[in-house]
Design a protein around this motif. Structure first.
Motif, PDB file in Angstrom:
ATOM      1  N   ASN A 165       0.827  -1.208   0.000  1.00  0.00           N
ATOM      2  CA  ASN A 165       0.000   0.000   0.000  1.00  0.00           C
ATOM      3  C   ASN A 165       0.861   1.258   0.000  1.00  0.00           C
ATOM      4  N   ALA A 166       0.689   2.109  -1.019  1.00  0.00           N
ATOM      5  CA  ALA A 166       1.517   3.302  -1.160  1.00  0.00           C
ATOM      6  C   ALA A 166       1.297   4.287  -0.025  1.00  0.00           C
ATOM      7  N   GLU A 167       0.051   4.454   0.410  1.00  0.00           N
ATOM      8  CA  GLU A 167      -0.225   5.384   1.502  1.00  0.00           C
ATOM      9  C   GLU A 167       0.444   4.920   2.792  1.00  0.00           C
ATOM     10  N   ALA A 168       0.404   3.610   3.038  1.00  0.00           N
ATOM     11  CA  ALA A 168       1.056   3.064   4.231  1.00  0.00           C
ATOM     12  C   ALA A 168       2.565   3.254   4.150  1.00  0.00           C
ATOM     13  N   GLN A 169       3.132   3.056   2.974  1.00  0.00           N
ATOM     14  CA  GLN A 169       4.570   3.256   2.783  1.00  0.00           C
ATOM     15  C   GLN A 169       4.941   4.704   3.084  1.00  0.00           C
ATOM     16  N   TYR A 170       4.133   5.617   2.587  1.00  0.00           N
ATOM     17  CA  TYR A 170       4.390   7.039   2.806  1.00  0.00           C
ATOM     18  C   TYR A 170       4.287   7.394   4.289  1.00  0.00           C
ATOM     19  N   GLN A 171       3.211   6.959   4.937  1.00  0.00           N
ATOM     20  CA  GLN A 171       3.007   7.291   6.347  1.00  0.00           C
ATOM     21  C   GLN A 171       4.080   6.666   7.232  1.00  0.00           C
ATOM     22  N   LEU A 172       4.448   5.420   6.939  1.00  0.00           N
ATOM     23  CA  LEU A 172       5.508   4.768   7.710  1.00  0.00           C
ATOM     24  C   LEU A 172       6.841   5.468   7.475  1.00  0.00           C
ATOM     25  N   GLY A 173       7.069   5.903   6.242  1.00  0.00           N
ATOM     26  CA  GLY A 173       8.288   6.643   5.929  1.00  0.00           C
ATOM     27  C   GLY A 173       8.379   7.936   6.730  1.00  0.00           C
ATOM     28  N   ILE A 174       7.266   8.628   6.859  1.00  0.00           N
ATOM     29  CA  ILE A 174       7.236   9.859   7.642  1.00  0.00           C
ATOM     30  C   ILE A 174       7.604   9.577   9.097  1.00  0.00           C
ATOM     31  N   MET A 175       7.030   8.512   9.655  1.00  0.00           N
ATOM     32  CA  MET A 175       7.313   8.178  11.052  1.00  0.00           C
ATOM     33  C   MET A 175       8.778   7.798  11.241  1.00  0.00           C
ATOM     34  N   MET A 176       9.334   7.049  10.274  1.00  0.00           N
ATOM     35  CA  MET A 176      10.737   6.656  10.370  1.00  0.00           C
ATOM     36  C   MET A 176      11.659   7.860  10.198  1.00  0.00           C
ATOM     37  N   ALA A 177      11.305   8.758   9.304  1.00  0.00           N
ATOM     38  CA  ALA A 177      12.131   9.938   9.068  1.00  0.00           C
ATOM     39  C   ALA A 177      12.163  10.845  10.294  1.00  0.00           C
ATOM     40  N   ASP A 178      11.054  10.877  11.028  1.00  0.00           N
ATOM     41  CA  ASP A 178      10.959  11.736  12.206  1.00  0.00           C
ATOM     42  C   ASP A 178      11.309  11.010  13.506  1.00  0.00           C
ATOM     43  N   ALA A 189      13.382   5.093   5.465  1.00  0.00           N
ATOM     44  CA  ALA A 189      12.343   6.053   5.091  1.00  0.00           C
ATOM     45  C   ALA A 189      12.431   6.378   3.602  1.00  0.00           C
ATOM     46  N   ARG A 190      13.643   6.619   3.130  1.00  0.00           N
ATOM     47  CA  ARG A 190      13.829   6.942   1.716  1.00  0.00           C
ATOM     48  C   ARG A 190      13.384   5.780   0.837  1.00  0.00           C
ATOM     49  N   GLY A 191      13.694   4.551   1.254  1.00  0.00           N
ATOM     50  CA  GLY A 191      13.260   3.388   0.492  1.00  0.00           C
ATOM     51  C   GLY A 191      11.749   3.288   0.402  1.00  0.00           C
ATOM     52  N   LEU A 192      11.065   3.616   1.489  1.00  0.00           N
ATOM     53  CA  LEU A 192       9.598   3.582   1.496  1.00  0.00           C
ATOM     54  C   LEU A 192       9.025   4.689   0.616  1.00  0.00           C
ATOM     55  N   GLY A 203       2.708  12.807  -2.323  1.00  0.00           N
ATOM     56  CA  GLY A 203       3.443  13.161  -1.109  1.00  0.00           C
ATOM     57  C   GLY A 203       4.783  12.467  -1.035  1.00  0.00           C
ATOM     58  N   ALA A 204       4.827  11.214  -1.450  1.00  0.00           N
ATOM     59  CA  ALA A 204       6.079  10.462  -1.451  1.00  0.00           C
ATOM     60  C   ALA A 204       7.041  11.019  -2.496  1.00  0.00           C
ATOM     61  N   MET A 205       6.502  11.453  -3.637  1.00  0.00           N
ATOM     62  CA  MET A 205       7.352  12.078  -4.652  1.00  0.00           C
ATOM     63  C   MET A 205       8.009  13.340  -4.098  1.00  0.00           C
ATOM     64  N   GLU A 206       7.222  14.143  -3.373  1.00  0.00           N
ATOM     65  CA  GLU A 206       7.765  15.372  -2.788  1.00  0.00           C
ATOM     66  C   GLU A 206       8.854  15.048  -1.778  1.00  0.00           C
ATOM     67  N   ARG A 207       8.627  14.018  -0.948  1.00  0.00           N
ATOM     68  CA  ARG A 207       9.637  13.627   0.044  1.00  0.00           C
ATOM     69  C   ARG A 207      10.893  13.087  -0.639  1.00  0.00           C
ATOM     70  N   MET A 208      10.717  12.324  -1.719  1.00  0.00           N
ATOM     71  CA  MET A 208      11.876  11.837  -2.460  1.00  0.00           C
ATOM     72  C   MET A 208      12.670  13.002  -3.031  1.00  0.00           C
ATOM     73  N   GLY A 209      11.963  14.036  -3.493  1.00  0.00           N
ATOM     74  CA  GLY A 209      12.646  15.220  -3.982  1.00  0.00           C
ATOM     75  C   GLY A 209      13.486  15.867  -2.896  1.00  0.00           C
ATOM     76  N   ALA A 210      12.909  15.984  -1.704  1.00  0.00           N
ATOM     77  CA  ALA A 210      13.620  16.606  -0.594  1.00  0.00           C
ATOM     78  C   ALA A 210      14.823  15.770  -0.162  1.00  0.00           C
ATOM     79  N   PHE A 211      14.627  14.443  -0.087  1.00  0.00           N
ATOM     80  CA  PHE A 211      15.718  13.562   0.332  1.00  0.00           C
ATOM     81  C   PHE A 211      16.832  13.542  -0.712  1.00  0.00           C
ATOM     82  N   ALA A 212      16.456  13.522  -1.990  1.00  0.00           N
ATOM     83  CA  ALA A 212      17.462  13.517  -3.046  1.00  0.00           C
ATOM     84  C   ALA A 212      18.197  14.854  -3.099  1.00  0.00           C
ATOM     85  N   GLN A 213      17.493  15.933  -2.856  1.00  0.00           N
ATOM     86  CA  GLN A 213      18.100  17.254  -2.899  1.00  0.00           C
ATOM     87  C   GLN A 213      19.156  17.426  -1.812  1.00  0.00           C
TER      88      GLN A 213
END
Length: 266
Positions: A165-178, A189-192, A203-213
């Motif tokens: 589930n993409a939404e679960a991956q995104y939400q779990l990534g947020i929790m791991m990142a924080d 988090a980046r992998g998720l 939302g995950a695309m935006e986070r990937m942009g931030a992590f890659a940047q």
């Protein structure tokens, strides 16, 4: 649209299908587990599409709990709170976990006219147990005194759903990142975020942009960051739009107090 309406006039079965197609087109929720993979969905129903959504979702709702939930979204967008609550409640009774979440939010915040935190918690629990990622995170966020109820449990529940589930991956990534509900892990988090982004999660695309940047959790890649931001912005993500704007206008002019006056663009 005219072709679809023409078909609806000749066959009750095809009429229902046409109504559901149109309902999905303007009112489907990108994060709804009931949404078919080939339906893109919209984060918010456009004002110009609200009347269309109500019209076609109301008809399609007779045979689809997804359409019934989407009808609730359309009523909410049209500021018809009573009708939205009614549609969400009916959809939740039919098993729509997204409707459970939305109804829970209205009850938790009082936005639907009545505040009932206990009932909201039950709805979030039902949605979470059924694997809805937003049910999990809302259950964790339902707080007393500003303290998260049970972030550890939320992280555990999200991990069970995050395989597919993409939404679960995104939400779990947020929790791991924080570092919420467990250890901080930027690499995981980046992998998720990458997995969710590959499935079209803005939302995950935006986070990937931030992590890659920034090179967080992996290699720094400004070209990849820009590409992720552009994809997320095209899907309506405001944070990605802001990131692209900052990239175009990187030089900040500030006053003596440090307040932003303007940005220089090139």
């Amino acid at each position: 649209m005219l072709a679809l309406i023409g078909m609806s006039a000749t066959s009750p079965t095809r009429a229902q299908s046409a109504d559901l197609v149109l309902c999905d087109r303007v009112a489907a929720d990108p994060g709804d587990p009931d949404k078919p993979a080939d339906v893109r969905g919209v984060a918010e129903i456009a004002p110009a599409d609200v009347a269309t959504a109500i019209k076609f979702c109301r008809v399609a709702a007779g045979g689809s709990r997804r359409a019934l939930y989407q009808l609730g979204r359309a009523y909410a967008a049209n500021r018809q709170g009573t009708e939205a609550v009614s549609a969400y409640r009916k959809a939740a009774d039919k098993g729509s976990t997204s409707a459970m979440v939305e109804l829970g939010v209205l009850l938790a915040t009082g936005a639907g006219g009545t505040t009932d935190e206990a009932q909201a918690r039950k709805l979030f629990e039902r949605a979470a147990e059924a694997g809805n990622p937003r049910g999990v995170t809302n259950l964790a966020a339902l707080s007393k005194g500003g303290v998260l109820a049970d972030p550890v449990k939320a992280r555990t529940l999200l991990a069970k759903t995050a395989e597919t589930n993409a939404e679960a991956q995104y939400q779990l990534g947020i929790m791991m990142a924080d570092g919420v509900g467990g250890p901080k892990d930027d690499v995981a988090a980046r992998g998720l975020f990458e997995k969710a982004a590959a499935q079209g999660h803005a939302g995950a695309m935006e986070r990937m942009g931030a992590f890659a940047q920034s090179g967080r959790g992996g290699p720094q890649d400004t070209s990849a960051a820009k590409a992720f931001y552009e994809k997320a912005a095209a899907l309506g993500n405001e944070d990605a739009k802001a990131a692209l704007k900052r990239a175009e206008c990187p030089m900040a002019i500030r006053d003596k107090r440090g307040n932003l006056v303007t940005n220089l663009c090139w």
